[in-house]
Design an enzyme around this catalytic site. Structure first.
Site, PDB file in Angstrom:
ATOM      1  N   MET A  94       0.765  -1.016   0.054  1.00 17.19           N
ATOM      2  CA  MET A  94      -0.292   0.138   0.253  1.00 17.19           C
ATOM      3  C   MET A  94       1.162   1.548  -0.023  1.00 17.19           C
ATOM      4  O   MET A  94       0.927   1.287   1.147  1.00 17.19           O
ATOM      5  CB  MET A  94      -0.883  -0.385   1.348  1.00 17.19           C
ATOM      6  CG  MET A  94      -1.713  -1.378   1.183  1.00 17.19           C
ATOM      7  SD  MET A  94      -3.025  -1.482   3.214  1.00 17.19           S
ATOM      8  CE  MET A  94      -3.496  -0.007   3.320  1.00 17.19           C
ATOM      9  N   GLY A 181       0.974   4.400   4.511  1.00 16.88           N
ATOM     10  CA  GLY A 181       1.970   3.673   4.054  1.00 16.88           C
ATOM     11  C   GLY A 181       2.486   2.382   4.858  1.00 16.88           C
ATOM     12  O   GLY A 181       3.063   2.424   5.406  1.00 16.88           O
ATOM     13  N   SER A 182       2.001   0.926   3.894  1.00 15.75           N
ATOM     14  CA  SER A 182       2.470  -0.113   4.686  1.00 15.75           C
ATOM     15  C   SER A 182       2.073  -1.482   3.882  1.00 15.75           C
ATOM     16  O   SER A 182       2.116  -1.367   2.801  1.00 15.75           O
ATOM     17  CB  SER A 182       1.712  -0.493   5.591  1.00 15.75           C
ATOM     18  OG  SER A 182       0.264  -0.040   5.182  1.00 15.75           O
ATOM     19  N   ARG A 183       1.592  -2.821   4.653  1.00 17.19           N
ATOM     20  CA  ARG A 183       1.362  -3.888   3.488  1.00 17.19           C
ATOM     21  C   ARG A 183       1.181  -4.711   4.049  1.00 17.19           C
ATOM     22  O   ARG A 183       0.785  -4.363   5.586  1.00 17.19           O
ATOM     23  CB  ARG A 183       2.420  -4.821   3.076  1.00 17.19           C
ATOM     24  CG  ARG A 183       3.199  -5.402   4.083  1.00 17.19           C
ATOM     25  CD  ARG A 183       4.596  -5.911   3.554  1.00 17.19           C
ATOM     26  NE  ARG A 183       4.888  -7.051   3.159  1.00 17.19           N
ATOM     27  CZ  ARG A 183       6.030  -8.281   2.755  1.00 17.19           C
ATOM     28  NH1 ARG A 183       6.700  -7.842   3.500  1.00 17.19           N
ATOM     29  NH2 ARG A 183       5.175  -9.219   2.945  1.00 17.19           N
TER      30      ARG A 183
END
Length: 219
Positions: A94, A181-183
């Site tokens: 993301m 922001g990440s996953r």
């Protein structure tokens, strides 16, 4: 609409932006323009980041829906303690420009919920799924077990997950977010096939990312 999961942060960021805009009025024109412009851009980005658009759940049975907006980083075979041997893990990255509200991928009951403190490496680093701060979630649905993890990244240092153990959940339901922001990693069990490929774009609550093998090719 804006997500309630990030409203407190949004209010703070908006207050800083508006305060800076008002302060820029007192500055000489040569300084006021760049300061005011930067504050306006920051405000617009904050509003954009915490947006929460409605989504339409796709029809059909035997499907797993994307829990996050983003880009599929990888799809790998794996063995997982929750889902067992013959599983597959799908990782979705993301970016700060994606919608960051997460959604439940299948209807069922939450039977695993575990938070792990950790580091804040770049989310696209493969080790981040094991070393970064993360929230593990397991859902059981008619004998099927699905595992997914919210992973904090270098910028994303706040995971929001208000779920509770033994809570019944519905596919497409909003369940939290990862800020900035990440996953998200999704582990599907044996007998389920990935419906996406590396590089594919996903939309939480809409994109079918996996399908029961007996129904593959019917959707």
């Amino acid at each position: 609409m804006f997500t309630p999961y990030g409203m407190s942060t949004l209010v703070k960021l908006a207050a800083v932006s508006v305060g800076t805009l008002l302060f820029s009025i007192l500055l000489p024109l040569q300084a006021a323009i760049p300061v005011g412009s930067a504050a306006a851009i920051f405000l617009i980005f904050s509003l954009w980041f915490f947006r929460d658009p409605n989504r339409s759940l796709p029809p059909g049975k035997g499907i797993v829906i994307a829990p996050a907006d983003g880009t599929v980083m990888s799809i790998k075979a794996c063995s997982h303690p929750f889902t067992g041997n013959g599983s597959s893990i799908i990782s979705i990255f993301m970016s700060p420009l994606n919608v960051h509200v997460n959604r439940i991928p299948v209807t069922g009951t939450v039977t695993l919920l575990q938070h792990h403190p950790g580091s804040f490496s770049m989310a696209f680093d493969e080790k981040s799924g094991e070393e970064n701060e993360r929230m593990e979630i397991g859902i059981e649905s008619n004998g099927m077990k699905l595992h997914f993890t919210q992973v904090a990244g270098f910028l994303a240092r706040r995971i929001v997950c208000p779920l509770s153990l033994n809570e019944p959940v519905t596919a497409g339901k909003r369940f939290g977010m990862i800020k900035f922001g990440s996953r998200v990693d999704i582990v599907i069990p044996a007998g389920w096939l990935p419906e996406v490929k590396r590089g594919a774009k996903t939309r939480a609550g809409e994109t079918i990312i996996a399908r029961l093998a007996t129904t593959a090719g019917n959707g």
